[in-house]
Structures are given as structure tokens and as C-alpha cells.
Design an enzyme around this catalytic site. Structure first.
Site, PDB file in Angstrom:
ATOM      1  N   ASP A 365      93.850  35.265  49.818  1.00 14.15           N
ATOM      2  CA  ASP A 365      95.027  34.398  49.924  1.00 14.15           C
ATOM      3  C   ASP A 365      94.636  33.004  49.445  1.00 14.15           C
ATOM      4  OD1 ASP A 365      97.780  34.216  50.822  1.00 14.15           O
ATOM      5  OD2 ASP A 365      96.995  32.768  52.273  1.00 14.15           O
ATOM      6  N   ASP A 408     101.114  34.546  46.828  1.00 16.81           N
ATOM      7  CA  ASP A 408      99.746  34.122  46.561  1.00 16.81           C
ATOM      8  C   ASP A 408      98.747  35.068  47.213  1.00 16.81           C
ATOM      9  OD1 ASP A 408     100.499  33.383  49.115  1.00 16.81           O
ATOM     10  OD2 ASP A 408      99.117  31.682  49.180  1.00 16.81           O
TER      11      ASP A 408
END
Length: 489
Positions: A365, A408
Site C-alpha cells: 500500500d 493504491d
């Protein structure tokens, strides 16, 4: 994208070429078989027509030549009476007798040799020497002492079609043979197999010759003064005898100056056998090279068509691959980064789980990525995502699988469950991404990094279970200050 296009092109080419080749070959084989069937049909037609004509003329003569046979018997009895009165044949005027009866007259001695005749060319003809089967038949007729007559046969020295009869003298020393020319008779003209042969040779180019042989191997209908010319060739004598005795069709392939010929020998016996005259052999010679040339021509056409098909298939496959490759690529890949999408990633993991392969899952992430989108805009955020995707592609080894599964959020499937290998991959990934972003961070005053959660697979573990473990490890990395990796324990 390029790989998909190449694979798609290869598949389309292979399938299209195989299909085109199979269709072309099937068409060629059908065409070849049609040519061969037509060839066989022509030969069969010629064979049937000749056999039919011979059968017809034999049947006609069997029905209608009784008057001729009766006339020959009457003349034979008159000559027999003449022999009783004047047994010295040297005193007979055979030419005068021929003119009187309009028949050729032959006198055969007890050795079946022609010793006197109105047909001088046959004087000296020895049936025992040339025709043992006929000679044996003549011996029986001499002993039986009755009048006999045959069907149509040929005059051996001239090839003329005639009818012959035989009457032994009362002392059984001689045979009185009579011969009547049939070719000028109306019945023969109506069922003339010689004309049929000529018309078949003109109609079918593939047929080189048709000959009808009598039992002695002489060709019916060939006019010649040379007895040997009218005889079957020595090279065919064995097969002729075999067909005549076995009554089964035989073929012989001969290479001659004008090409390769196949000679088919067909036995023929009249429904009602009369002596040896109704036992014949039909020989049809057909040109193999003519058929081979036709097939060669079709083969060249087939190859030219195949080349055109191949060129067309290649061009069409390239066009289709270029059109279809992009939608196929987008169905399995993230349009922004070029990495696999979630569906493709999960499908691949399931395959590996089914194969019981050991692997590790890295969940990644981007730290504080929302502030980048809010501060710099989504365009700049997309650039950061692409930079990280490039970093992944540079770091992971062949066989590893990477995917973008959220805004993301990224996943990497590592083909290894050794902890040191996984740690090394995670460490390099963090370091390289930081290096790529260093200048960018300094200029913009906003920083981002990556946090990684790692889960090592265990036996028969599902994707959902592995995903949950990696997510927990990622959460640990976030809680411990980000820009680091953690391993689920």
C-alpha cells in the site's frame, strides 16, 4: 499487450492455417478420387460395351445362324459323298468348289494339319503345333463322326471374321472344314464390335488400345497377311493363359516409349459355348501418364491456392490480432499500470493452489497516497502509481505475479516460501521506490512510501486466508511507522 498480440496472432495463424490446409487437402483428395473414378468408369464402360457386343453377336448368331449351319452341313455331306466316290483330294478342284458353294474348303489330316484348301494361304497350317487345345477338340470330333459348327472366329492368316464347321470322313482319317466370311453379313454389320472398339478409342483419350483375342491368342478383326503380327505378344502370353484358364481379370503395368500403360485382361465366355471360338479374352490398355498429368496439374493448382490462402490467412490474422489484442489485454490487466487486475490475479493464484505450489503473498500500500491526490491532483497521483508499477516490474523475478487490485493497493505473488527470499524482495522494492521518488519528493514537499505485509502460504490454504494474513501484516507495517515490511506470524 505485445505478448498478447503475438500469442493471439500465433493461435489465429495456427488454427487458420490448419483449417485451410485440411480443407484444401480434402478438396484435392476428393478431386483426385473423382479423376480416378472417372478413369475407372471410362474403362469399365468400354469393357462392358465390348463384352455386351460380343455377347449380343454370339446370342444373335446362336439364334439366327441355324440356316447357315444347315447350309454348311448340307455342303459338308455333299463333299463327304464326293470323298466316297473320289478319295484322292489331289484330283479335287478346290477353287471351283469354293465358287460353287461360296465357302472356303479345308481338308485336315489325322494330325490336324491342313493338306488341301481353296484358301491356299492356310495349306500347311498345323493345329497340333500352334493350337493344342483346338487340336484335341478336333481329334474328338473326328472320332465322334458328327457334323459340328462353331461361332464366329477368325481366319488366322488374314484376320477375317468367319464361321467354321467340321465333318469327319467315314474312315475318320480326315476332317472336312468349311469357312464362311461373316463380315459382309447383315447380322455382323448390325452388331460389329470392331466398329464399337474404334468409336471407344476416339471417345476416350485415356484408352490406348482394345483387342479381342480368340482362344488361340489371335486378335479378332485385325487384317494382316503375317500370322505372327496377328498373334498376342510374348510378353503378355503368360497373363493371357492365366486369364483364359482362371476366368478372372488380371492387370499388367508396362513402361513403354510413350509412357506407362496398364493392360487389363478380361475373360469372356459366351452363354452357349461352341468349341473354342466362343472363349475369348478382351485386353484394354489405358494410359497411366495421362491421369498422372491431370493429377499433377490439379496438384500445382492446389499448391498455388494454398499459397494464396496462407498469405491471406497471415494478413487477416495480423489484422484480427491487432484489433482484438487490446480488449483482451484490458480484460486481464489494469489500464493505468499494465499490471494484472484482481480477477486475473485471483484466477492465477487459484491455479497454483490447485497444483499445491508453495508461494508467498505480498500486499503493498502506498503511504499517505490520499494527500498526493488531494494536494497535487489525480494526474500526478497516477504518475506515482505508474512509477511504482515500474519499480515492481524491475524488482520481481520471472514467474512472480504482480497486480493492482485497488486505488493504491498492489499484490505480488512470490513463487517461493523461503523467508529470506521474500524479505530480500520486499527490502529491494522499498529501497528502489524510495530512490525513484527522492527527487520528486524534494521538489514537491510531499512524501510517500510503501508499506508491505507478507504472508507465507501453508498447505491447502485458500487465497482468502492468505489475503487476510497479508492484510494483517500490512496493518502491522502501518502501525510501526510505515515504509517497511512485516511478516505475518
Amino acid at each position: 499487450m505485445k505478448n498478447i498480440r503475438l500469442k493471439l496472432t500465433a493461435v489465429l495463424l495456427a488454427f487458420s492455417l490448419l483449417l485451410s490446409f485440411v480443407i484444401a487437402v480434402v478438396d484435392y483428395v476428393k478431386l483426385r478420387d473423382t479423376v480416378l473414378l472417372n478413369q475407372e468408369a471410362e474403362i469399365r464402360f468400354a469393357e462392358d460395351k465390348i463384352i455386351h457386343n460380343l455377347s449380343t453377336i454370339d446370342k444373335v448368331y446362336n439364334l439366327f445362324d441355324m440356316e447357315m449351319a444347315s447350309q454348311m452341313e448340307s455342303v459338308s455331306k455333299e463333299l463327304l459323298a464326293k470323298y466316297e466316290e473320289e478319295p484322292d483330294f489331289t484330283t479335287w478342284n478346290f477353287n471351283a468348289l469354293q465358287e460353287k458353294y461360296d465357302m472356303d474348303i479345308f481338308i485336315l489330316n489325322d494330325g490336324n494339319k491342313v493338306i488341301h484348301s481353296s484358301f491356299e494361304a492356310d495349306i500347311g497350317l498345323d493345329f497340333k503345333a500352334c493350337c493344342s487345345g483346338l487340336s484335341a477338340l478336333l481329334d474328338r470330333r473326328r472320332e465322334e463322326g458328327e457334323f459340328t459348327h462353331d461361332g464366329l472366329d477368325l481366319q488366322s492368316k488374314t484376320g477375317e471374321i468367319k464361321k467354321f464347321s467340321y465333318m469327319p470322313t467315314s474312315d475318320h482319317r480326315f476332317l472336312i472344314e468349311l469357312g464362311i466370311l461373316l463380315e459382309d453379313k447383315e447380322i455382323f454389320q448390325q452388331f460389329n464390335f470392331i466398329d464399337t472398339i474404334d468409336s471407344l478409342l476416339k471417345e476416350y483419350n485415356i484408352i490406348e488400345s482394345i483387342n479381342v483375342y480368340n482362344s488361340g491368342g489371335n486378335i479378332l478383326g485385325v487384317k494382316t497377311e503375317d500370322f505372327k503380327v496377328n498373334k498376342i505378344e510374348d510378353r503378355f502370353l503368360n497373363v493371357f493363359e492365366k486369364v483364359r484358364k482362371s476366368k478372372e481379370t488380371e492387370e499388367v503395368v508396362i513402361t513403354e516409349n510413350h509412357g506407362k500403360l496398364t493392360y487389363r485382361f478380361i475373360p469372356y465366355n459366351a452363354d452357349e459355348t461352341r468349341g473354342f471360338s466362343t472363349k475369348r479374352v478382351v485386353a484394354i490398355a489405358y494410359n497411366n501418364d495421362l491421369v498422372a498429368n491431370i493429377l499433377s496439374k490439379y496438384k500445382n493448382q492446389f499448391l498455388h491456392q494454398l499459397i494464396v490462402i496462407v498469405i491471406g490467412v497471415v494478413g487477416l490474422s495480423l489484422i484480427i490480432a491487432r484489433i482484438v489484442a487490446k480488449p483482451i489485454h484490458l480484460a486481464f490487466h489494469d489500464s493505468l499500470t499494465g499490471l494484472k487486475n484482481r480477477a486475473a490475479f485471483e484466477d492465477e493464484i487459484q491455479k497454483r493452489v490447485n497444483r499445491h505450489k508453495k508461494h508467498s503473498l505480498m500486499m503493498i500500500d502506498l503511504d499517505d497516497f490520499k494527500s498526493i491526490n488531494d494536494g497535487l491532483g489525480h494526474i500526478e497521483g497516477d504518475k506515482i502509481l505508474r512509477e511504482f508499477a515500474l519499480t515492481i516490474k524491475n524488482v520481481i523475478s520471472p514467474g512472480y505475479l504482480a497486480a493492482r487490485v485497488g486505488g493504491d493497493e498492489f499484490l505480488i505473488l512470490v513463487n517461493n516460501d523461503e523467508i529470506q527470499t521474500v524479505k530480500k524482495t520486499a527490502h529491494i522494492l522499498i529501497k528502489q521506490f524510495n530512490n525513484r521518488m527522492e527527487d520528486y519528493f524534494n521538489n514537491e514537499g510531499i512524501r510517500t512510501s510503501v508499506s508491505i505485509g507478507i504472508a507465507i502460504s501453508s498447505k491447502n490454504e485458500s487465497f482468502e486466508e492468505l489475503y487476510s494474513k497479508a492484510d494483517q501484516a500490512l496493518y502491522k507495517s502501518k502501525m510501526n511507522g510505515k515504509n517497511q515490511y512485516s511478516i505475518f506470524e
